[in-house]
Design an enzyme around this catalytic site. Structure first.
Site, short mmCIF file in Angstrom:
data_model
loop_
_atom_site.label_atom_id
_atom_site.label_comp_id
_atom_site.label_asym_id
_atom_site.label_seq_id
_atom_site.Cartn_x
_atom_site.Cartn_y
_atom_site.Cartn_z
N ASP A 62 -17.29 5.07 14.11
CA ASP A 62 -15.89 5.05 13.28
C ASP A 62 -16.02 3.68 13.02
O ASP A 62 -14.83 3.23 13.39
CB ASP A 62 -15.38 6.41 13.91
CG ASP A 62 -13.79 5.72 12.75
OD1 ASP A 62 -13.90 4.96 12.14
OD2 ASP A 62 -12.56 7.18 13.43
N VAL A 76 -5.80 0.72 3.12
CA VAL A 76 -5.59 -1.04 3.35
C VAL A 76 -7.04 -1.31 1.98
O VAL A 76 -6.96 -2.08 1.39
CB VAL A 76 -5.53 -1.95 4.18
CG1 VAL A 76 -6.30 -3.00 4.22
CG2 VAL A 76 -4.47 -1.16 5.13
N LYS A 119 -5.51 11.02 1.09
CA LYS A 119 -5.07 9.12 1.56
C LYS A 119 -7.06 9.04 0.74
O LYS A 119 -7.77 9.53 0.86
CB LYS A 119 -5.80 9.70 2.66
CG LYS A 119 -5.95 8.44 3.70
CD LYS A 119 -6.15 8.47 4.95
CE LYS A 119 -6.96 7.78 5.62
NZ LYS A 119 -7.28 7.53 6.89
N SER A 153 -13.33 0.99 9.72
CA SER A 153 -12.78 2.00 9.25
C SER A 153 -12.90 1.06 7.91
O SER A 153 -13.56 -0.02 7.80
CB SER A 153 -11.35 1.15 8.81
OG SER A 153 -10.39 0.78 7.44
N ALA A 154 -12.92 1.97 6.69
CA ALA A 154 -13.66 1.28 5.55
C ALA A 154 -12.65 -0.29 4.90
O ALA A 154 -13.44 -1.35 4.45
CB ALA A 154 -13.72 1.86 4.01
N ASP A 155 -11.17 -0.59 5.40
CA ASP A 155 -10.60 -1.92 5.81
C ASP A 155 -10.75 -3.02 6.19
O ASP A 155 -11.37 -4.38 4.99
CB ASP A 155 -9.26 -1.21 6.85
CG ASP A 155 -8.61 0.22 6.16
OD1 ASP A 155 -8.55 -0.03 4.15
OD2 ASP A 155 -7.61 -0.56 6.69
N LYS A 201 -2.45 -1.67 15.63
CA LYS A 201 -2.84 -0.54 16.48
C LYS A 201 -4.07 -0.46 17.60
O LYS A 201 -4.91 -0.18 17.56
CB LYS A 201 -2.13 0.93 16.10
CG LYS A 201 -0.44 0.73 15.63
CD LYS A 201 -0.76 2.42 15.68
CE LYS A 201 1.11 2.08 15.08
NZ LYS A 201 0.87 2.04 13.17
N GLU A 241 0.69 -0.94 0.07
CA GLU A 241 -0.39 -0.04 -0.38
C GLU A 241 0.69 0.91 -0.08
O GLU A 241 1.99 0.98 0.11
CB GLU A 241 -1.03 -0.02 0.88
CG GLU A 241 0.06 0.15 2.32
CD GLU A 241 -0.76 0.84 3.74
OE1 GLU A 241 -1.24 2.04 3.13
OE2 GLU A 241 -1.14 -0.11 4.57
N1 PSU Z 1 -2.65 1.36 11.11
C1 PSU Z 1 -1.73 1.54 10.83
N2 PSU Z 1 -0.72 1.96 10.03
C2 PSU Z 1 -1.01 2.58 8.81
C3 PSU Z 1 -2.60 2.78 8.19
C4 PSU Z 1 -3.26 1.83 9.51
O1 PSU Z 1 -0.73 1.83 11.74
O2 PSU Z 1 -0.27 2.86 8.03
C5 PSU Z 1 -3.24 3.21 7.77
C6 PSU Z 1 -3.25 2.50 6.36
O3 PSU Z 1 -3.42 2.61 5.37
C7 PSU Z 1 -5.17 2.00 6.62
C8 PSU Z 1 -5.91 3.70 7.46
O4 PSU Z 1 -5.78 1.94 5.43
O5 PSU Z 1 -4.81 4.10 7.20
C9 PSU Z 1 -7.10 3.15 7.76
O6 PSU Z 1 -6.75 4.63 7.81
P1 PSU Z 1 -9.08 4.99 8.20
O7 PSU Z 1 -9.39 4.33 9.58
O8 PSU Z 1 -9.13 5.89 8.12
O9 PSU Z 1 -10.04 3.38 7.44
MN MN Z 2 -12.35 5.94 9.98
#
Ligand code: PSU
Ligand code: MN
Length: 313
Positions: free
Chosen positions: A144, A112, A92, A146-148, A165, A30
């Site tokens: 909240d 991701v 992003k 994540s879309a992941d 994390k 990524e």
């Molecule tokens: N967690 C980490 N390092 C990262 C990310 C998450 O420890 O770099 C990044 C990844 O690209 C992950 C994104 O897909 O943050 C998730 O963001 P969000 O929570 O806005 O979906």
């Molecule tokens: Mn989010």
């Protein structure tokens, strides 16, 4: 770059195109980790080192981003350097950002979720990163998530990571993945790792000890017609792990600052990553670099094993 026949918006790096055509192993990487996950110049250095790890373990790396509206699988070193230097000035890009970037010919570093989607379009089945997004602490009121996690639910790619994390609620993240039918595999562990530490306090769904066993589960999942992804949780090597206490204080402070400053939406994860990096000093960055490289090695081995299960062309 070679325009892919698989999708009108997709370009493949020639080396990636050749590997995919030959059924050879390829590992997706990524780019949000480059733009928003680490500071310059360690971000670009790490991206190149991770690509070298993938190569050294028998697979072709395909770092993924959106450049001028084109979905790209495989970047040049110059493109990686540009993303690294631009840092958080680059968009992003998660799932919902892809159509906008394509239509408006924009540039974005893929999360991701977006990396999985582009990898799947290209026919890449294995992806290495540091940590995935998940259900945030306080999600019961913030919503909240994540879309992941939705990408893992619907996109047929195995994501090798060091868990997530503990800026996140790891228990709720596991519940969400279970609801959506996403196997959470522990590589040589039955504990869910928490990025900097080898044990989050939660268990995984199944422990598998070799790349071949992981590849067999991927193949079974997809030949069963279960189209989603898999999480392959690979704990940080013990010599690089940080004591939980060393990082918990930084996470608590970062979360408190985010709440105070009203940071929400796509900004929150980069904010927390950056503050935890700053507050825990160079220690966390060094661990972060090591775990990503470690994940790249396992992902390459899984890609090699998976390619070996496919019918020869
Ligand atoms: N967690 C980490 N390092 C990262 C990310 C998450 O420890 O770099 C990044 C990844 O690209 C992950 C994104 O897909 O943050 C998730 O963001 P969000 O929570 O806005 O979906
Ligand atoms: Mn989010």
């Amino acid at each position: 770059m070679t325009a892919s026949r698989l999708n009108p918006h997709l370009d493949l790096h020639p080396e990636v195109a050749a590997a995919l055509a030959a059924g050879a192993p390829v590992v997706a990487l990524e780019s949000t980790i480059v733009s928003h996950g680490m500071p310059w110049p360690q971000n670009a250095e790490t991206a190149l080192a991770v690509q070298a790890e993938v190569r050294a373990h028998g697979a072709v790396p395909a770092t993924i981003a959106v450049i001028d509206g084109r979905l790209q699988a495989g970047l040049s070193d110059a493109q990686i350097e540009r993303l690294g230097r631009a840092g958080a000035a680059t968009v992003k890009a998660s799932r919902r950002d892809l159509p906008v970037l394509v239509a408006q010919r924009g540039t974005g570093a893929t999360t991701v979720a977006a990396t999985m989607i582009i990898a799947a379009l290209a026919g890449i089945r294995v992806f290495a990163t540091g940590g995935i997004g998940g259900v945030h602490r306080g999600a019961a009121t913030s919503f909240d998530i994540s879309a992941d996690l939705q990408a893992l639910a619907r996109t047929a790619v195995a994501v090798v990571c060091a868990g997530a994390k503990s800026i996140l609620d790891l228990g709720l993240t596991l519940e969400y993945l279970e609801t959506h039918g996403v196997p959470v595999i522990g590589h040589q562990t039955d504990r869910l790792p928490a990025f900097f530490s080898r044990d989050s306090g939660f268990g995984v769904d199944v422990r598998l000890d070799s790349a071949a066993e992981i590849a067999a589960v991927m193949r079974a999942q997809w030949t069963l017609g279960l189209d989603g992804g898999l999480v392959v949780a690979n704990p940080i090597p013990a010599e690089f792990a940080l004591p939980r206490e060393a990082i918990d204080g930084a996470i608590a402070q970062a979360l408190a600052e985010a709440a105070l400053q009203g940071i929400i939406g796509k900004a929150i994860t980069p904010f927390l990553l950056d503050r935890v990096n700053q507050l825990s000093g160079g220690l966390s960055l060094a661990a972060n670099i090591q775990l990503v490289r470690h994940n790249a090695r396992l992902a390459a081995a899984v890609a090699v094993a998976y390619a070996g299960l496919q019918p020869k062309r």
